[in-house]
Design a protein around this motif. Sequence first.
Motif, short mmCIF file in Angstrom:
data_model
loop_
_atom_site.label_atom_id
_atom_site.label_comp_id
_atom_site.label_asym_id
_atom_site.label_seq_id
_atom_site.Cartn_x
_atom_site.Cartn_y
_atom_site.Cartn_z
N ARG A 52 0.84 -1.18 0.00
CA ARG A 52 0.00 0.00 0.00
C ARG A 52 0.89 1.24 0.00
NH1 ARG A 52 -4.94 -1.27 -1.22
NH2 ARG A 52 -5.74 0.55 -0.11
N TRP A 53 0.49 2.27 -0.74
CA TRP A 53 1.21 3.55 -0.76
C TRP A 53 0.78 4.37 0.45
CZ3 TRP A 53 5.20 5.37 -3.45
CH2 TRP A 53 5.56 4.73 -4.63
N ILE A 54 1.76 4.81 1.25
CA ILE A 54 1.51 5.62 2.44
C ILE A 54 2.21 6.97 2.28
CG2 ILE A 54 1.66 5.75 4.95
CD1 ILE A 54 -0.02 3.41 4.00
N SER A 55 1.47 8.05 2.55
CA SER A 55 2.04 9.39 2.53
C SER A 55 2.22 9.86 3.97
CB SER A 55 1.11 10.35 1.77
OG SER A 55 1.64 11.66 1.78
N TRP A 56 3.48 10.14 4.37
CA TRP A 56 3.82 10.45 5.75
C TRP A 56 4.10 11.94 5.95
CZ3 TRP A 56 3.54 6.53 9.23
CH2 TRP A 56 3.66 5.22 8.76
N SER A 57 3.73 12.44 7.13
CA SER A 57 4.29 13.70 7.65
C SER A 57 5.05 13.32 8.90
CB SER A 57 3.19 14.72 7.95
OG SER A 57 2.29 14.22 8.91
N THR A 58 6.27 13.83 9.05
CA THR A 58 7.16 13.34 10.09
C THR A 58 7.84 14.49 10.82
OG1 THR A 58 9.09 13.20 8.64
CG2 THR A 58 7.65 11.27 8.73
N GLN A 59 8.22 14.20 12.07
CA GLN A 59 9.01 15.12 12.87
C GLN A 59 9.80 14.29 13.88
OE1 GLN A 59 6.65 18.31 14.44
NE2 GLN A 59 8.30 19.77 14.31
N ALA A 60 10.87 14.84 14.42
CA ALA A 60 11.72 14.06 15.31
C ALA A 60 12.18 14.91 16.48
CB ALA A 60 12.92 13.51 14.55
N ASP A 61 12.48 14.22 17.61
CA ASP A 61 13.17 14.88 18.71
C ASP A 61 14.53 14.22 18.86
OD1 ASP A 61 12.71 12.47 19.98
OD2 ASP A 61 11.10 13.24 21.27
N ALA A 62 15.10 14.27 20.04
CA ALA A 62 16.47 13.80 20.20
C ALA A 62 16.62 12.31 19.96
CB ALA A 62 16.99 14.14 21.61
N ASP A 63 15.59 11.50 20.30
CA ASP A 63 15.77 10.05 20.18
C ASP A 63 14.66 9.32 19.47
OD1 ASP A 63 13.79 10.37 22.02
OD2 ASP A 63 14.72 9.18 23.60
N SER A 64 13.65 10.02 18.98
CA SER A 64 12.51 9.33 18.36
C SER A 64 12.01 10.08 17.14
CB SER A 64 11.36 9.16 19.36
OG SER A 64 11.73 8.33 20.43
N ILE A 65 11.37 9.31 16.25
CA ILE A 65 10.68 9.86 15.08
C ILE A 65 9.19 9.69 15.31
CG2 ILE A 65 10.27 9.59 12.60
CD1 ILE A 65 13.13 8.51 12.38
N TYR A 66 8.42 10.74 15.07
CA TYR A 66 6.97 10.69 15.17
C TYR A 66 6.40 10.88 13.77
CZ TYR A 66 8.14 11.51 20.06
OH TYR A 66 8.68 11.41 21.31
N ALA A 67 5.47 10.00 13.38
CA ALA A 67 4.99 10.04 12.01
C ALA A 67 3.51 9.72 11.94
CB ALA A 67 5.77 9.04 11.14
N VAL A 68 2.82 10.43 11.03
CA VAL A 68 1.42 10.17 10.72
C VAL A 68 1.34 9.85 9.23
CG1 VAL A 68 -0.92 11.09 10.69
CG2 VAL A 68 0.66 11.76 12.52
N GLY A 69 0.70 8.72 8.90
CA GLY A 69 0.66 8.28 7.51
C GLY A 69 -0.75 8.07 7.02
N ARG A 70 -0.97 8.42 5.74
CA ARG A 70 -2.29 8.24 5.12
C ARG A 70 -2.16 7.32 3.93
NH1 ARG A 70 -4.97 10.69 0.95
NH2 ARG A 70 -3.21 12.11 0.64
N ASP A 71 -3.08 6.36 3.82
CA ASP A 71 -3.10 5.43 2.69
C ASP A 71 -3.71 6.14 1.48
OD1 ASP A 71 -3.40 3.40 0.88
OD2 ASP A 71 -4.71 2.16 2.11
N PHE A 72 -2.89 6.31 0.42
CA PHE A 72 -3.42 6.97 -0.79
C PHE A 72 -3.26 6.07 -2.02
CE2 PHE A 72 1.01 7.84 -0.98
CZ PHE A 72 1.36 8.20 -2.26
N THR A 73 -3.30 4.75 -1.80
CA THR A 73 -3.12 3.80 -2.90
C THR A 73 -4.18 4.00 -3.97
OG1 THR A 73 -2.23 2.23 -1.30
CG2 THR A 73 -2.84 1.38 -3.46
N SER A 74 -5.44 4.10 -3.57
CA SER A 74 -6.53 4.25 -4.55
C SER A 74 -6.40 5.57 -5.31
CB SER A 74 -7.89 4.18 -3.85
OG SER A 74 -8.06 2.93 -3.23
N GLU A 75 -6.06 6.64 -4.59
CA GLU A 75 -5.89 7.94 -5.26
C GLU A 75 -4.77 7.88 -6.28
OE1 GLU A 75 -5.35 10.97 -2.35
OE2 GLU A 75 -6.85 10.12 -1.00
N ARG A 76 -3.67 7.19 -5.93
CA ARG A 76 -2.54 7.08 -6.86
C ARG A 76 -2.93 6.30 -8.10
NH1 ARG A 76 3.11 7.53 -6.48
NH2 ARG A 76 4.20 6.24 -8.01
N GLU A 77 -3.65 5.20 -7.89
CA GLU A 77 -4.08 4.41 -9.05
C GLU A 77 -5.01 5.20 -9.94
OE1 GLU A 77 -5.75 1.03 -7.15
OE2 GLU A 77 -3.81 0.04 -6.81
#
Length: 682
Positions: free
Chosen positions: A264-289
């Motif tokens: 599945r195609w996932i579109s992420w927005s991401t941010q990080a602090d000193a030791d971790s990555i925080y990410a929110v992803g949306r499935d856009f497989t149908s839109e891409r097709e």
Amino acid sequence: MTTSLSFMDNGGEMGARMRSHDWSTSCLGDPHTWPQSLRSVVSACLNSPILGTILWGPDMCMLYNDAYVPSLADRHPAALGKPVADVWGSAWEQVAPQFYEAMKTGIGFSSSNVELTIMRNGQLEETTWNFSAAPITGEDGRIAGLLNQGIEITEQVRKEKAIHRAQQTLERTVDETTRDRNRLWELSADIMLRCGFDGEIKTVNPAWKDVLGWDEDDLVGVSLLKLLHPDDVDRTIAGVQELADGGYHTRFDNRYRHKDGTYRWISWSTQADADSIYAVGRDFTSERENAEALRSAEDALRQAQKMEAVGQLTGGLAHDFNNLLAGITGSLELLELRASQGRFGDMARYIETASDAAKRASSLTHRLLAFSRQQTLDPKPTDVNRLVLGMEDLLRRTVGPAVAIEVIGAADLWTALVDPSQLENSLLNLCINARDAMPSGGHIRIATANQRLNRKAAAAQQMPEGEYLSLSVTDSGNGIPPEVMSRVFEPFFTTKQPGEGTGLGLSMVYGFAKQSGGLVRIYSEVGRGTTVCIYLPRHHGVAEPVPAPTLPSLPVHHGSHETVLVVDDEPSVRLLIVDVLEDMGYKVLEAADSAAGLALLQSDVHVDLLITDVGLPGGMNGRQMAEAGRVDRPAMRVLFLTGYAQTAVFGGGQLDEGVEVMTKPFNIDALSERVDKMLAPR
């Protein structure tokens, strides 16, 4: 006994007022008779920086200092010497018991954060005070009055309350945000995660189950890289490094494996602090097709439009060239007929007609090549102001007396690296178009300017950021309607009557500007006129001087030992070149294809100059043949003939020493001059 009033000295405004006050009606009486106990406390109060008032006698008459004045507002200065109850009214009633008790018992007090409702300047105010009262003992040993000191803390309290309210609001907001975040984490349709920079998953939200089929127990402690599509691994690792370096992603697309084995195609927005990555992803497989299906449809539409344009182009070419060929072939037939009849008087007229048609055909091909950005340009560092001024007389004669021309050249105009003759041709075309837009006459303004386009301005103009010089032509004509504006650069599109224009003028200007590294923009308003602006990149160099005018003449050659090899598959062109060269006294060899030409070059025959068409039959083109021939003849000069741009045939690189290019069609004088120059002794 009368005493001095020196105890009121240095008392500021209130000391002066006390000295000049009429005390005859006051309960305090004449200050000269005041007891020493009162005089001493008045002196101390007047010189105190702290708000203070003396309440004296049974009526508690008021004596106060400068610091007390602001709190009285409109009660000052009438309050001086008056009973405190008369001055403060209801406000006094709120605190009076404490003061009466102090007068009675001789025990002072202090109070903090006392809220009083006070009428000041005609309005009720909620105020807050810190104040105290200290008993004053008279000469008879009894309590004669009170020294009241204090400070109004209304503004301080208001600020503290505001801060407190803000803190409460912040706490509520944090609580609500935490609750909302928890609800979002639990209820979001988008997948969320926290992972380390090594890719190990620490936490995920429940949406992973719906989107990719994985439970939290399946994912925590697992590396994200194991779920990635193999083709996206390297790119994702690079994205993680960007986060480690302090960056972030508003959109990062990659493919993750579903539990069922699909991706599945996932579109992420991401941010990080000193030791971790925080990410929110949306499935856009149908839109891409769906987008890919739409892109295919758009590509098919563009191809259909392109084929329609090609059809229009070839149809227009066929029409115009048929007209020109009719003039050429008709003139040649009449020449042949008159020659057979022995009638030679009309031959010059037919030759002139055929020559004129051929020149028009040549001009048409140059315009087409300019539109397609395939013409051979001869760019030189050019002073555009000087070029425009040099054309001014020609332009005035061309547009006629009904049209006024104004030329405005910018001071310190930058230099442009441009083909001067093509820029002159473009300017002439724009002035002719401007004239035709003003059938009843009007005004043309030709202007140059330096333009520095920052990122925002360049984006608005859809141009690269940088420094440009502009050459604009503005008319006061009819303007261009929106439905016509979108087509002005199309080849063969014209609003003129049949026979009045080819529709290639603006196309040529557009192609020339693009090939020169610049752009053309048109600004128009119906009924108000049109401006066409050519933008050319700034050249950091000095413009070349204008050569002195010379009369054209056929170069005269004084030697006959040089040998020229002519290779061209078109017999008529080859015949023309051979005849011209032989008339100049050169020894000429000829070949009809690259195989025959290479055979001569690899023989023992001496060749000083190779003249060859670029497009040749025989297994290789003219360039390949010349390169093979120069292996054993490095000093041999080469003149390429082509109908295309030098950059289209040879790329953007420099030509080798002794190699030059001429564009077809060419006139005899130009060919003769070029050959004589190339074979001149060095």
